[in-house]
Design a protein around this motif. Structure first.
Motif, PDB file in Angstrom:
ATOM      1  N   ALA A 140      -4.503   6.302   4.665  1.00 37.11           N
ATOM      2  CA  ALA A 140      -4.288   6.819   6.131  1.00 37.11           C
ATOM      3  C   ALA A 140      -5.630   7.770   6.057  1.00 37.11           C
ATOM      4  O   ALA A 140      -5.874   8.310   5.200  1.00 37.11           O
ATOM      5  N   LYS A 141      -6.428   7.673   7.108  1.00 41.75           N
ATOM      6  CA  LYS A 141      -7.318   8.753   7.019  1.00 41.75           C
ATOM      7  C   LYS A 141      -7.240   9.255   9.153  1.00 41.75           C
ATOM      8  O   LYS A 141      -7.032   9.275  10.148  1.00 41.75           O
ATOM      9  N   ASP A 142      -6.688  10.894   8.580  1.00 46.63           N
ATOM     10  CA  ASP A 142      -7.089  11.444   9.559  1.00 46.63           C
ATOM     11  C   ASP A 142      -8.165  11.649  10.712  1.00 46.63           C
ATOM     12  O   ASP A 142      -9.068  11.014  10.555  1.00 46.63           O
ATOM     13  N   ASP A 143      -7.988  12.111  11.900  1.00 50.07           N
ATOM     14  CA  ASP A 143      -8.660  12.276  13.175  1.00 50.07           C
ATOM     15  C   ASP A 143      -9.810  13.364  12.748  1.00 50.07           C
ATOM     16  O   ASP A 143     -11.376  13.459  13.979  1.00 50.07           O
ATOM     17  N   SER A 144     -10.061  14.017  11.793  1.00 48.46           N
ATOM     18  CA  SER A 144     -11.187  14.532  11.097  1.00 48.46           C
ATOM     19  C   SER A 144     -12.060  14.031  10.331  1.00 48.46           C
ATOM     20  O   SER A 144     -12.620  14.253  10.051  1.00 48.46           O
ATOM     21  N   GLY A 145     -11.585  12.864   9.764  1.00 49.35           N
ATOM     22  CA  GLY A 145     -12.228  11.483   8.859  1.00 49.35           C
ATOM     23  C   GLY A 145     -11.696  12.328   7.316  1.00 49.35           C
ATOM     24  O   GLY A 145     -12.474  11.892   6.923  1.00 49.35           O
ATOM     25  N   ASN A 146     -10.792  12.976   7.087  1.00 48.39           N
ATOM     26  CA  ASN A 146     -10.101  13.530   5.791  1.00 48.39           C
ATOM     27  C   ASN A 146      -9.809  12.292   5.384  1.00 48.39           C
ATOM     28  O   ASN A 146      -8.543  11.238   5.999  1.00 48.39           O
ATOM     29  N   PHE A 147     -10.078  11.530   4.164  1.00 48.26           N
ATOM     30  CA  PHE A 147      -9.488  10.185   3.305  1.00 48.26           C
ATOM     31  C   PHE A 147      -9.069  10.536   2.127  1.00 48.26           C
ATOM     32  O   PHE A 147     -10.283  11.189   1.181  1.00 48.26           O
TER      33      PHE A 147
ATOM     34  N   GLY B 103      -4.685   9.472  16.637  1.00 50.08           N
ATOM     35  CA  GLY B 103      -6.189   9.840  15.424  1.00 50.08           C
ATOM     36  C   GLY B 103      -6.436   9.440  14.543  1.00 50.08           C
ATOM     37  O   GLY B 103      -7.422   9.196  14.363  1.00 50.08           O
ATOM     38  N   ILE B 104      -4.918   9.243  14.093  1.00 45.93           N
ATOM     39  CA  ILE B 104      -5.174   8.749  12.687  1.00 45.93           C
ATOM     40  C   ILE B 104      -5.106   7.238  12.333  1.00 45.93           C
ATOM     41  O   ILE B 104      -5.040   6.504  13.571  1.00 45.93           O
ATOM     42  N   ASN B 105      -6.512   7.183  11.638  1.00 40.02           N
ATOM     43  CA  ASN B 105      -7.117   5.399  11.089  1.00 40.02           C
ATOM     44  C   ASN B 105      -6.376   5.417   9.851  1.00 40.02           C
ATOM     45  O   ASN B 105      -6.590   5.405   8.993  1.00 40.02           O
ATOM     46  N   TYR B 106      -6.159   3.492  10.283  1.00 40.30           N
ATOM     47  CA  TYR B 106      -5.330   3.033   8.565  1.00 40.30           C
ATOM     48  C   TYR B 106      -6.270   2.146   8.194  1.00 40.30           C
ATOM     49  O   TYR B 106      -6.743   1.275   8.411  1.00 40.30           O
ATOM     50  N   CYS B 107      -6.106   2.555   6.727  1.00 37.49           N
ATOM     51  CA  CYS B 107      -7.275   1.581   5.678  1.00 37.49           C
ATOM     52  C   CYS B 107      -6.149   0.206   4.572  1.00 37.49           C
ATOM     53  O   CYS B 107      -5.521   0.829   4.177  1.00 37.49           O
ATOM     54  N   TRP B 108      -6.350  -0.650   4.930  1.00 40.84           N
ATOM     55  CA  TRP B 108      -5.809  -1.702   3.977  1.00 40.84           C
ATOM     56  C   TRP B 108      -6.313  -2.936   3.206  1.00 40.84           C
ATOM     57  O   TRP B 108      -7.030  -2.800   3.680  1.00 40.84           O
ATOM     58  N   THR B 109      -5.791  -3.227   2.047  1.00 34.68           N
ATOM     59  CA  THR B 109      -6.320  -4.420   1.187  1.00 34.68           C
ATOM     60  C   THR B 109      -4.838  -5.265   0.626  1.00 34.68           C
ATOM     61  O   THR B 109      -4.302  -4.947   1.264  1.00 34.68           O
ATOM     62  N   VAL B 110      -5.926  -6.088   0.109  1.00 32.11           N
ATOM     63  CA  VAL B 110      -4.478  -7.147  -0.199  1.00 32.11           C
ATOM     64  C   VAL B 110      -5.881  -6.975  -1.808  1.00 32.11           C
ATOM     65  O   VAL B 110      -5.755  -7.935  -1.823  1.00 32.11           O
ATOM     66  N   ASN B 111      -4.368  -7.376  -2.764  1.00 36.73           N
ATOM     67  CA  ASN B 111      -4.671  -7.731  -4.028  1.00 36.73           C
ATOM     68  C   ASN B 111      -5.887  -7.299  -4.536  1.00 36.73           C
ATOM     69  O   ASN B 111      -5.961  -7.821  -5.627  1.00 36.73           O
ATOM     70  N   GLU B 112      -6.227  -5.733  -4.504  1.00 34.62           N
ATOM     71  CA  GLU B 112      -7.245  -5.335  -4.434  1.00 34.62           C
ATOM     72  C   GLU B 112      -6.646  -2.930  -4.742  1.00 34.62           C
ATOM     73  O   GLU B 112      -6.569  -3.126  -3.325  1.00 34.62           O
ATOM     74  N   ALA B 113      -7.225  -2.317  -5.485  1.00 34.44           N
ATOM     75  CA  ALA B 113      -6.275  -1.645  -5.199  1.00 34.44           C
ATOM     76  C   ALA B 113      -7.707  -0.301  -4.481  1.00 34.44           C
ATOM     77  O   ALA B 113      -8.688  -1.128  -4.183  1.00 34.44           O
ATOM     78  N   ILE B 114      -7.105   0.358  -3.287  1.00 33.86           N
ATOM     79  CA  ILE B 114      -8.395   0.822  -2.042  1.00 33.86           C
ATOM     80  C   ILE B 114      -9.249   2.003  -2.443  1.00 33.86           C
ATOM     81  O   ILE B 114      -8.443   2.930  -3.888  1.00 33.86           O
ATOM     82  N   ASP B 115     -10.486   2.215  -3.024  1.00 36.88           N
ATOM     83  CA  ASP B 115     -11.839   2.456  -3.222  1.00 36.88           C
ATOM     84  C   ASP B 115     -11.134   3.569  -3.283  1.00 36.88           C
ATOM     85  O   ASP B 115     -10.676   4.170  -1.915  1.00 36.88           O
TER      86      ASP B 115
ATOM     87  N   TRP C 104     -10.111  -1.554   8.461  1.00 38.51           N
ATOM     88  CA  TRP C 104      -9.866  -0.340   8.968  1.00 38.51           C
ATOM     89  C   TRP C 104      -9.066  -1.020  10.229  1.00 38.51           C
ATOM     90  O   TRP C 104      -8.961  -1.958  10.990  1.00 38.51           O
ATOM     91  N   THR C 105      -7.519  -0.530  10.684  1.00 40.96           N
ATOM     92  CA  THR C 105      -6.502  -1.232  11.797  1.00 40.96           C
ATOM     93  C   THR C 105      -7.070  -0.673  12.907  1.00 40.96           C
ATOM     94  O   THR C 105      -7.335  -1.172  14.086  1.00 40.96           O
ATOM     95  N   GLY C 106      -7.684   0.458  13.267  1.00 39.73           N
ATOM     96  CA  GLY C 106      -8.166   0.773  14.188  1.00 39.73           C
ATOM     97  C   GLY C 106      -6.814   2.474  14.794  1.00 39.73           C
ATOM     98  O   GLY C 106      -6.024   2.432  14.369  1.00 39.73           O
ATOM     99  N   ALA C 107      -7.806   3.534  15.342  1.00 37.71           N
ATOM    100  CA  ALA C 107      -6.395   4.426  15.764  1.00 37.71           C
ATOM    101  C   ALA C 107      -5.287   4.269  15.720  1.00 37.71           C
ATOM    102  O   ALA C 107      -5.325   4.017  17.128  1.00 37.71           O
ATOM    103  N   GLY C 108      -5.212   5.118  15.796  1.00 38.92           N
ATOM    104  CA  GLY C 108      -3.198   5.162  16.144  1.00 38.92           C
ATOM    105  C   GLY C 108      -2.221   3.565  15.967  1.00 38.92           C
ATOM    106  O   GLY C 108      -1.642   3.743  16.408  1.00 38.92           O
ATOM    107  N   ILE C 109      -3.218   2.905  15.947  1.00 38.84           N
ATOM    108  CA  ILE C 109      -2.183   1.014  14.747  1.00 38.84           C
ATOM    109  C   ILE C 109      -1.578   1.557  13.617  1.00 38.84           C
ATOM    110  O   ILE C 109      -2.331   1.666  12.876  1.00 38.84           O
ATOM    111  N   THR C 110      -0.205   0.511  14.458  1.00 37.16           N
ATOM    112  CA  THR C 110       0.692   0.721  12.777  1.00 37.16           C
ATOM    113  C   THR C 110       1.554  -0.244  12.620  1.00 37.16           C
ATOM    114  O   THR C 110       2.191  -0.196  12.241  1.00 37.16           O
ATOM    115  N   GLN C 111       0.524  -1.086  13.114  1.00 34.84           N
ATOM    116  CA  GLN C 111       0.833  -2.710  12.551  1.00 34.84           C
ATOM    117  C   GLN C 111      -0.370  -3.143  12.241  1.00 34.84           C
ATOM    118  O   GLN C 111      -1.446  -3.464  12.594  1.00 34.84           O
TER     119      GLN C 111
END
Length: 615
Positions: free
Chosen positions: A86-93, A40-52, A60-67
């Motif tokens: 990473a943001k867990d399936d409870s929405g903690n980020f 259920g983990i969803n991953y946040c990514w950015t390029v050349n700017e820090a994550i807020d 966002w990659t979508g839940a469970g995607i690790t690539q």
């Protein structure tokens, strides 16, 4: 109890770490700490700017995607950085819990944009000044085109970016300008920030556009009106082009207008190819450089009537000439066309008065017996010619000889020729012929016929002759053929022998009497005379009389001093001057005794021949 967000993802990797095209992929593993299900983990990514911290700028990659699949992630040339949280399936980020990896892009820049063009799209009435740019795709796209950057300068030296477009948008409008000269160029850039060199510079000063047509000052008026043309003139308060729409019904104009593209306040349009004596309705139109079109009220005019030719007739018609008479009106000149077909070939032109007038035109050099077509076309003062009705006339015919032919006549005793020819009118028949011009004979038939035939006999064999044929019609017109030549054939035909007559007689009496046979015949041509004879009913014709070399058609030969009481076979012979010999059928002749009757003569002759009554 405080709930903690997941730690940063682990084992973040990029493939490849450096590339000449903008294609990279990324893989990672789950954080070392997280709550809930790892799927259920969803991953946040950015390029050349820090994550807020709150993830507002996340992709966002979508839940469970690790690539991240292979794609164009670099946004600049050289070193780029991908940030991952990473943001867990409870929405903690927590955006501060991230990991990152560097990758290098060194892509080839696209080619130069082509055909940069600038249009003024300002509105003069509101002083809204703006320019529109357009361009074409570069011939070389490099690693791919992500968009275009537009640069502007007021001195054609220092350029500043004033806008950008997407890859499929090849235009840009620059607004908020002043009435000064502006210079522009465009660069094509890929998605890794690699840009082409600048395009060629294009410049323009915004001047604005009129939104209303020029005002009509004078006109329109019509001048120079004639049968086929008219001139329409008018003026406007500023430069515009010139057009006239016209037609033969009010409000219904021809699809194609007569136009002059010159921008001017003084307008003149020449209308041509009009129909004479016709009312035309028209409007004048004018369009300024900004496309604003003005239109006048409808007016009309009527063209002058067409010139006419009437009362056409022919007088003085002869075998080679005629006079054409006619009346004209509204014509400045006429052309008389004439010839053997509706294509004519001959033409005569005379000037005429535009008032109704009568004229006569002689034509000569015509051929006799020929149908001619003619027409009289009037021409107006502008030089326009009008096609008139076509007429015809036929000249009287002279006799003319055609199909002159020679044909040998077979079965004649001497060279014989049949001469035939045709004439176009009934006429007499006459031929003059001979072996030389000084030695001529004639054959004449005075009947008036169109098909002529004369037979000439007694021609010399194997001889060159000349001949002319002549025919005279009832009016005394004479036609003479060209001099003809022919050659008679060799005589190979023997004379024909006919009417053979045989008579017998005795000279003396008793034992001293001698017999004679008189043979006479005719030939169909002059020939010699000779007789072959022999004793006995079937005996050979072993004897001949001397040949009489005189050439005659009446022949008599006497065979004398023949023994009496005998049967003889005789045959007439004739030879013509070409040495062709003819032999008549052999016939029998009986010579009796001087004192015997006919029965005794026959019996004694048979006894000698067949031995009758002998032991």
């Amino acid at each position: 109890m405080a709930i903690s967000a997941a730690n940063a993802p682990t084992n973040l990797a990029v493939n490849p770490s450096s590339n000449t095209i903008n294609e990279f992929s990324f893989t990672w593993q789950t954080p070392s700490f997280y709550l809930g299900n790892p799927g259920g983990i969803n991953y946040c990514w950015t390029v050349n700017e820090a994550i807020d911290v709150d993830g507002a700028n996340c992709n966002w990659t979508g839940a469970g995607i690790t690539q991240l699949a292979n794609g164009p992630y670099a946004t600049q040339q050289g070193v780029n950085t991908l940030y991952l949280a990473a943001k867990d399936d409870s929405g903690n980020f927590d955006g501060t819990q991230f990991t990152s990896v560097n990758f290098t892009a060194s892509t080839a820049a696209p080619g130069v944009p082509q055909n940069l063009d600038i249009s003024d799209v300002s509105t003069r009435a509101t002083s809204t000044w703006k320019l529109a740019m357009s361009w074409s795709v570069p011939t070389q796209v490099g690693a791919g085109i992500a968009g275009y950057r537009v640069y502007r300068s007021t001195d054609n030296s220092t350029f500043t970016q004033v806008g950008s477009t997407s890859a499929d948008n090849l235009s840009f409008i620059d607004s908020g300008l002043s009435q000064t000269d502006y210079y522009y160029n465009v660069k094509a850039c890929d998605n890794a920030g690699s840009c082409s060199i600048a395009s060629t510079v294009a410049s323009k000063r915004p001047t604005g556009r009129f939104t209303e047509p020029a005002n009509l000052v004078t006109g329109p008026v019509v001048s120079n009106l004639s049968t086929r043309k008219a001139t329409v003139s008018w003026t406007t308060d500023r430069d515009s082009d010139s057009k006239v729409a016209f037609g033969t019904a009010s409000g219904q104009y021809q699809a194609e207008e007569v136009a002059n593209s010159t921008q001017t306040p003084d307008h003149t349009i020449n209308l041509t190819n009009l129909q004479p004596g016709t009312q035309y309705f028209y409007v004048a139109k004018w369009t300024d450089q900004d496309g604003n079109t003005g239109t006048s009220a409808e007016k009309s005019f009527t063209t002058a009537p067409a010139p006419t030719v009437s009362e056409v007739n022919v007088t003085g018609l002869g075998v080679s000439n005629a006079t054409i008479n006619f009346t004209t009106k509204n014509a400045a000149k006429v052309k008389l066309y004439y010839g053997l077909s509706d294509g004519f070939g001959g033409v005569k032109t005379i000037n005429t008065s535009t008032e109704e007038s009568q004229y006569s035109l002689p034509i000569d050099g015509l051929s006799d017996g020929t149908k001619y077509f003619y027409k009289i076309n009037p021409i107006d003062s502008d030089g326009n010619e009008y096609d008139a009705n076509m007429y015809s006339l036929t000249t009287p015919a002279r006799p003319r000889i055609s199909n002159l032919r020679f044909q040998s006549v077979d079965g004649e005793p001497s060279s014989t020729l049949k001469v035939t020819w045709n004439t176009n009118v009934p006429a007499t028949s006459r031929i003059s012929y001979g072996p030389s011009p000084q030695d001529q004979e004639e054959a004449i038939d005075s009947k008036l016929v169109a098909e002529h035939e004369l037979i000439i006999r007694g021609l010399a064999d194997d001889t060159d002759y000349t001949l002319t044929a002549e025919s005279r019609d009832a009016a005394g017109n004479v036609a003479v053929s060209d001099l003809q030549k022919f050659h008679t054939a060799l005589d190979t035909r023997p004379p024909k022998i006919s009417d053979v007559t045989i008579e017998t007689g005795l000279r003396g009496s008793g034992a001293e009497s001698r017999g004679q046979i008189i043979i006479s015949w005719r030939t169909d041509e002059p020939s010699t005379s000779q007789v072959a004879f022999g004793q006995g009913q079937t005996g050979e014709l072993g004897s001949k009389t001397p040949e009489d070399g005189r050439l005659t058609t009446e022949h008599v030969v006497i065979v004398s001093d023949l023994p009496t009481s005998s049967i003889y076979r005789v045959q007439a012979l004739s030879r013509d001057k070409a040495d062709n010999q003819s032999n008549a059928d052999a016939q029998s002749a009986i010579i009796g005794r001087g004192a015997d009757n006919i029965f005794s003569i026959i019996f004694n002759a048979l006894q000698k021949i067949f031995g009758l009554g002998q032991n």
